[in-house]
Design a protein around this motif. Structure first.
Motif, PDB file in Angstrom:
ATOM      1  N   ASN A  92      55.337  43.834  41.448  1.00 13.53           N
ATOM      2  CA  ASN A  92      54.291  42.936  40.955  1.00 13.53           C
ATOM      3  C   ASN A  92      53.246  43.692  40.163  1.00 13.53           C
TER       4      ASN A  92
ATOM      5  N   PHE B 179      50.009  50.413  38.580  1.00 13.87           N
ATOM      6  CA  PHE B 179      48.691  50.929  38.225  1.00 13.87           C
ATOM      7  C   PHE B 179      48.743  52.434  37.995  1.00 13.87           C
TER       8      PHE B 179
ATOM      9  N   TYR C 137      45.800  55.445  38.191  1.00  9.66           N
ATOM     10  CA  TYR C 137      44.432  55.784  38.534  1.00  9.66           C
ATOM     11  C   TYR C 137      44.199  57.262  38.239  1.00  9.66           C
TER      12      TYR C 137
ATOM     13  N   TYR D 281      46.918  48.950  33.999  1.00 10.20           N
ATOM     14  CA  TYR D 281      47.776  48.068  34.793  1.00 10.20           C
ATOM     15  C   TYR D 281      48.855  47.515  33.878  1.00 10.20           C
TER      16      TYR D 281
ATOM     17  N   LEU E  41      47.315  59.199  39.580  1.00  7.51           N
ATOM     18  CA  LEU E  41      48.072  58.528  40.636  1.00  7.51           C
ATOM     19  C   LEU E  41      48.772  57.293  40.075  1.00  7.51           C
TER      20      LEU E  41
ATOM     21  N   VAL F 283      52.752  47.723  42.983  1.00  6.63           N
ATOM     22  CA  VAL F 283      52.527  46.575  43.859  1.00  6.63           C
ATOM     23  C   VAL F 283      53.886  46.007  44.230  1.00  6.63           C
TER      24      VAL F 283
ATOM     25  N   TYR G 286      52.747  42.387  47.867  1.00 13.13           N
ATOM     26  CA  TYR G 286      51.462  42.638  47.202  1.00 13.13           C
ATOM     27  C   TYR G 286      50.717  43.807  47.834  1.00 13.13           C
ATOM     28  N   GLN G 287      51.470  44.752  48.385  1.00 18.88           N
ATOM     29  CA  GLN G 287      50.885  45.985  48.891  1.00 18.88           C
ATOM     30  C   GLN G 287      51.042  47.071  47.838  1.00 18.88           C
ATOM     31  N   LEU G 288      50.053  47.960  47.770  1.00 15.89           N
ATOM     32  CA  LEU G 288      50.116  49.072  46.829  1.00 15.89           C
ATOM     33  C   LEU G 288      50.898  50.216  47.460  1.00 15.89           C
TER      34      LEU G 288
ATOM     35  N   TRP H 225      51.758  54.046  46.878  1.00 22.29           N
ATOM     36  CA  TRP H 225      51.170  55.134  46.101  1.00 22.29           C
ATOM     37  C   TRP H 225      52.123  56.298  45.906  1.00 22.29           C
ATOM     38  N   GLY H 226      52.093  56.864  44.699  1.00 18.60           N
ATOM     39  CA  GLY H 226      52.727  58.147  44.476  1.00 18.60           C
ATOM     40  C   GLY H 226      51.809  59.244  44.995  1.00 18.60           C
ATOM     41  N   ALA H 227      52.334  60.456  45.061  1.00 17.09           N
ATOM     42  CA  ALA H 227      51.558  61.575  45.593  1.00 17.09           C
ATOM     43  C   ALA H 227      50.561  62.120  44.582  1.00 17.09           C
TER      44      ALA H 227
END
Lengths: 116, 109
Positions: free
Chosen positions: B30, B33, B35, B48, B87, B91, B95-97, B99-101
């Motif tokens: 979904n 991102f 960051y 995004y 980073l 999603v 709808y949880q993020l 994350w990459g390391a």
């Protein structure tokens, strides 16, 4: 953009004491707030997800009795580290997501906790 | 399982261009991102992408290919202040993020 504040920015405490960290969404209503922990030179680690008015969902390995999360309103969530120990020293970051932010999370500035 | 892969560290020269890749395998998609996170600070939003293609925003551009599970962040005209970790986060269907390391980018004069 949306603003999220955290308080305090940094805190030093003695081992065995409890520390409360506040996370506020200043200009939007945060239906969901997230708490992360980040150790030096490591990526963000999600600790828990909280929705306003309901109990937080903790990630595997995170002790819910040690890290108490309260999300009592649409603009405030708190994380309390109970009986803190030196290994709890870390950078704690909250983020907030509103209902109209197409899944984007807005991050607070973080709180650096040092437990002596 | 869910997985986000990005290089651990990259080095580039001031004024040059650098591309940071991110591949993902997640349960559903979904959006993705990027960051930026400077040492000791919280992450700040860069971009995004939810549809395939290139999104350009000043010196930074982000590309997405959903069929390949692949994205990249392109930084042009590198400045010393671009030294940071980048980073990638996806999603998932809940709808949880995820994350990459993170990729630590080192800019040299």
């Amino acid at each position: 953009g949306a603003v999220v504040s955290q308080h305090p920015s940094w805190v030093i405490c003695k081992s065995g004491t409890s520390v409360k960290i506040e996370c506020r969404s200043l200009d939007f209503q945060a239906t969901t707030m997230f708490w992360y922990r980040q150790f030096p030179k490591q990526s963000l680690m999600l600790m828990a997800t909280s929705n306003e008015g309901s109990k937080a969902t903790y990630e595997q390995g995170v002790e819910k009795d040690k890290f108490l999360i309260n999300h009592a309103s649409l603009t405030l969530s708190t994380l309390t580290v109970t009986s803190a120990h030196p290994e709890d020293s870390s950078f704690y970051i909250c983020s907030a997501r509103g209902s109209s932010s197409h899944n984007e999370q807005f991050f607070g500035p973080g709180t650096r906790l040092t437990v002596l | 399982g869910q997985n986000i892969d990005q290089p651990t560290e990259m080095t580039a020269t001031e004024g040059a261009i650098v591309q940071i890749n991110c591949t993902y395998q997640t349960s559903g998609f979904n959006g993705l991102f990027w960051y930026q996170q400077h040492a000791g600070e919280a992450p700040t939003f860069l971009s995004y992408n939810v549809l395939d293609g290139l999104e350009e925003k000043g010196r930074f551009s982000s590309f997405l290919s959903r069929s390949k599970g692949y994205s990249y962040l392109l930084l042009k005209e590198l400045q010393m202040k671009d030294s940071a970790s980048y980073l990638c986060a996806v999603v998932d269907s809940n709808y949880q993020l995820i994350w990459g390391a993170g990729t630590k980018l080192i800019i040299k004069p």
